[in-house]
Design a protein around this motif. Structure first.
Motif, PDB file in Angstrom:
ATOM      1  N   PRO A 245      74.216 -15.116  -7.429  1.00  0.00           N
ATOM      2  CA  PRO A 245      73.200 -15.576  -6.513  1.00  0.00           C
ATOM      3  C   PRO A 245      73.523 -16.954  -5.961  1.00  0.00           C
ATOM      4  O   PRO A 245      74.259 -17.709  -6.586  1.00  0.00           O
ATOM      5  CB  PRO A 245      71.950 -15.635  -7.416  1.00  0.00           C
ATOM      6  N   GLY A 246      72.935 -17.261  -4.789  1.00  0.00           N
ATOM      7  CA  GLY A 246      73.175 -18.579  -4.209  1.00  0.00           C
ATOM      8  C   GLY A 246      72.181 -18.895  -3.111  1.00  0.00           C
ATOM      9  O   GLY A 246      71.442 -18.009  -2.643  1.00  0.00           O
ATOM     10  N   TYR A 247      72.191 -20.137  -2.710  1.00  0.00           N
ATOM     11  CA  TYR A 247      71.350 -20.603  -1.599  1.00  0.00           C
ATOM     12  C   TYR A 247      71.750 -19.787  -0.361  1.00  0.00           C
ATOM     13  O   TYR A 247      72.929 -19.780   0.027  1.00  0.00           O
ATOM     14  CB  TYR A 247      71.626 -22.098  -1.416  1.00  0.00           C
ATOM     15  N   PRO A 248      70.815 -19.051   0.250  1.00  0.00           N
ATOM     16  CA  PRO A 248      71.189 -18.072   1.275  1.00  0.00           C
ATOM     17  C   PRO A 248      71.933 -18.637   2.503  1.00  0.00           C
ATOM     18  O   PRO A 248      72.628 -17.898   3.194  1.00  0.00           O
ATOM     19  CB  PRO A 248      69.835 -17.478   1.703  1.00  0.00           C
ATOM     20  N   VAL A 249      71.816 -19.938   2.742  1.00  0.00           N
ATOM     21  CA  VAL A 249      72.428 -20.514   3.953  1.00  0.00           C
ATOM     22  C   VAL A 249      73.958 -20.382   3.949  1.00  0.00           C
ATOM     23  O   VAL A 249      74.577 -20.230   5.003  1.00  0.00           O
ATOM     24  CB  VAL A 249      71.999 -22.001   4.109  1.00  0.00           C
ATOM     25  N   TYR A 250      74.588 -20.402   2.766  1.00  0.00           N
ATOM     26  CA  TYR A 250      76.066 -20.300   2.732  1.00  0.00           C
ATOM     27  C   TYR A 250      76.516 -18.997   3.391  1.00  0.00           C
ATOM     28  O   TYR A 250      77.451 -18.962   4.179  1.00  0.00           O
ATOM     29  CB  TYR A 250      76.618 -20.316   1.296  1.00  0.00           C
ATOM     30  N   GLN A 251      75.834 -17.929   3.033  1.00  0.00           N
ATOM     31  CA  GLN A 251      76.211 -16.612   3.563  1.00  0.00           C
ATOM     32  C   GLN A 251      75.908 -16.514   5.064  1.00  0.00           C
ATOM     33  O   GLN A 251      76.765 -16.105   5.857  1.00  0.00           O
ATOM     34  CB  GLN A 251      75.425 -15.528   2.816  1.00  0.00           C
ATOM     35  N   VAL A 252      74.705 -16.919   5.433  1.00  0.00           N
ATOM     36  CA  VAL A 252      74.281 -16.747   6.827  1.00  0.00           C
ATOM     37  C   VAL A 252      75.125 -17.634   7.749  1.00  0.00           C
ATOM     38  O   VAL A 252      75.550 -17.208   8.830  1.00  0.00           O
ATOM     39  CB  VAL A 252      72.764 -17.042   6.967  1.00  0.00           C
ATOM     40  N   ALA A 253      75.400 -18.859   7.309  1.00  0.00           N
ATOM     41  CA  ALA A 253      76.195 -19.769   8.148  1.00  0.00           C
ATOM     42  C   ALA A 253      77.606 -19.213   8.344  1.00  0.00           C
ATOM     43  O   ALA A 253      78.182 -19.325   9.431  1.00  0.00           O
ATOM     44  CB  ALA A 253      76.245 -21.144   7.502  1.00  0.00           C
ATOM     45  N   THR A 254      78.149 -18.608   7.305  1.00  0.00           N
ATOM     46  CA  THR A 254      79.477 -17.983   7.407  1.00  0.00           C
ATOM     47  C   THR A 254      79.432 -16.850   8.441  1.00  0.00           C
ATOM     48  O   THR A 254      80.310 -16.741   9.309  1.00  0.00           O
ATOM     49  CB  THR A 254      79.913 -17.440   6.020  1.00  0.00           C
ATOM     50  N   LEU A 255      78.379 -16.032   8.359  1.00  0.00           N
ATOM     51  CA  LEU A 255      78.237 -14.916   9.304  1.00  0.00           C
ATOM     52  C   LEU A 255      78.067 -15.421  10.737  1.00  0.00           C
ATOM     53  O   LEU A 255      78.662 -14.881  11.673  1.00  0.00           O
ATOM     54  CB  LEU A 255      77.023 -14.050   8.923  1.00  0.00           C
ATOM     55  N   PHE A 256      77.256 -16.455  10.917  1.00  0.00           N
ATOM     56  CA  PHE A 256      77.019 -16.992  12.268  1.00  0.00           C
ATOM     57  C   PHE A 256      78.328 -17.482  12.911  1.00  0.00           C
ATOM     58  O   PHE A 256      78.472 -17.472  14.130  1.00  0.00           O
ATOM     59  CB  PHE A 256      76.011 -18.142  12.224  1.00  0.00           C
ATOM     60  N   ALA A 257      79.273 -17.912  12.071  1.00  0.00           N
ATOM     61  CA  ALA A 257      80.555 -18.379  12.612  1.00  0.00           C
ATOM     62  C   ALA A 257      81.533 -17.218  12.826  1.00  0.00           C
ATOM     63  O   ALA A 257      82.687 -17.449  13.196  1.00  0.00           O
ATOM     64  CB  ALA A 257      81.157 -19.412  11.658  1.00  0.00           C
TER      65      ALA A 257
END
Ligand code: PLP
Length: 393
Positions: A130-142
């Motif tokens: 598990p992790g702070y969701p922003v790491y995943q979403v920010a990676t996807l947005f890029a």
């Protein structure tokens, strides 16, 4: 006649991972409508006010017209200097205020933007689960591809880099780590950070250490900065925040420190997106960094009492968890026979307690729920009383 057309959102929004807290939010609303006295342990937002000394500094600074203009992109020199002093005092780490410190609109902003500086479509971002969701979403947005690093109890909730396939390592550009950790409450030692440096330098991966919780620690325990480890500055940066440290979540001020080229890349993105942090807020940030320790000590005593009360109540109820050394989160194993979502629902419907299902932080959070200690002791005592009636053993 005007033509109508359907407003379609960009694919990156349509493709966002499902919001797993929606069902709990809905049930919580339903309970509130029915008049249930809901105790919300779901959100990690400090309930205590910002220390008066910091508020007073803001009051003074806001009257100074020089703060009313566009701030400098990299942050006020006074703020960056205060960061340098604080890093030296707290971690014995030296930083150059010009090239190795960048002011952020909260650490979330920097974390969300850094993949835009370093990830090209198809590149991999290594993301804890598990992790702070922003790491995943920010990676996807890029346009990047997240590869999830399981944080398992058996490994003290630290990622095991030996399990990452070689071709994934080759495609990886960024590695996100976060200690003290949200949501597990786990902490890292220098041995782990040394492994991170070794892994990152072997594969040319930029390390982004999210250090938002280094100051929320108990019984005199002082979590490390990643930058304390030899070679860390060659491979990465560390994100910091005044949000959790000084009850300043609403102020939106944080910073990133470390590798000058990485900082420069992030600054390139930011100069095209935002125009910095209101300087009166940065002045308040200087106050927080220079003289926040006494206030922080008092804040930590309060969290520690809350932690002890809730850990005791949860154990008495037959639940399994470790007493966290840091963070204001409890990471609780779900009793046999339940999923995270089912157990969260049970806590809500049977005890009026809102917890966060662990799978909302990623697949490897399944089997856990997170409770936050950011509500007052009286309410926690009430939660403890209700838990006592829900024996799980
Ligand atoms: C692990 C972690 N990192 C970063 C943040 C963002 O904090 P802020 O943007 O307020 O500095 C949070 C907030 O909850 C967090 O839990």
């Amino acid at each position: 006649m005007k033509k109508t057309f359907s407003i379609a959102k960009a694919k990156r929004i349509e493709d966002l991972p499902p919001y797993l807290f929606a069902e709990i939010d809905r049930k919580k609303e339903e309970m509130l409508r029915k008049g249930v006295d809901v105790i919300d342990l779901g959100i990690g937002d400090p309930d205590l006010p910002t220390p008066p000394r910091i508020v007073e500094r803001m009051r003074r600074s806001i009257g100074d017209p020089s703060t009313h203009r566009y701030p400098s992109y990299r942050g006020m020199p006074e703020f960056r200097q205060a960061v340098v002093h604080w890093y030296r005092r707290r971690f014995d780490v030296d930083l150059d205020p010009t090239s190795e410190v960048l002011t952020l609109i909260g650490s979330k902003e920097g974390i969300a933007h850094i993949p835009l500086a370093f990830i090209d479509p198809g590149d991999v971002g290594l993301v804890p689960s598990p992790g702070y969701p922003v790491y995943q979403v920010a990676t996807l947005f890029a346009g990047g591809v997240p590869y999830f690093l399981p944080l398992l109890k058996a490994n003290a909730f630290l990622p095991d880099f030996s399990t990452v396939p070689r071709d994934t390592c080759q495609k990886a550009k960024l590695l996100f780590i976060n200690y003290p950790n949200n949501p597990t409450g786990a902490v890292a030692d220098s041995e782990f950070f040394e492994k991170v440096v070794e892994f990152a330098s072997e594969h040319g991966i930029i390390v982004c250490h999210d250090a938002a919780y280094t100051e929320v620690a108990y019984e005199g325990f002082k979590p490390l900065s990643f930058l304390e480890v030899e070679g860390a500055k060659d491979v990465g940066v560390e994100f910091h925040s005044l949000s959790k440290t000084c009850n300043m979540t609403g102020w939106r001020v944080g910073f990133v420190v470390g590798n000058a080229q990485v900082i420069d890349g992030l600054a390139n993105i930011k100069t095209n997106v935002d125009s910095g942090v209101f300087e009166a807020i940065q002045c308040a940030g200087v106050e927080a960094l220079e003289s926040g320790e006494e206030d922080q000590r008092k804040i930590l005593e309060i969290y520690q009492r809350r932690r002890d009360l809730m850990v005791g109540a949860l154990c008495d109820a037959g639940l399994e968890l470790e007493k966290p050394k840091a963070t204001f989160y409890l990471w609780i194993e779900v009793p046999k026979g339940y999923t995270s979502t089912e157990f969260t629902t049970l806590l809500l419907t049977e005890a009026g307690i809102v917890a966060t299902p662990g799978n909302g932080f990623g697949e490897w959070g399944e089997g856990y729920v997170r409770m936050s200690l950011t509500i007052d002791e009286e309410r926690l005592k009430e939660a403890a009383k209700r838990l006592k009636e829900l024996k799980f053993r």
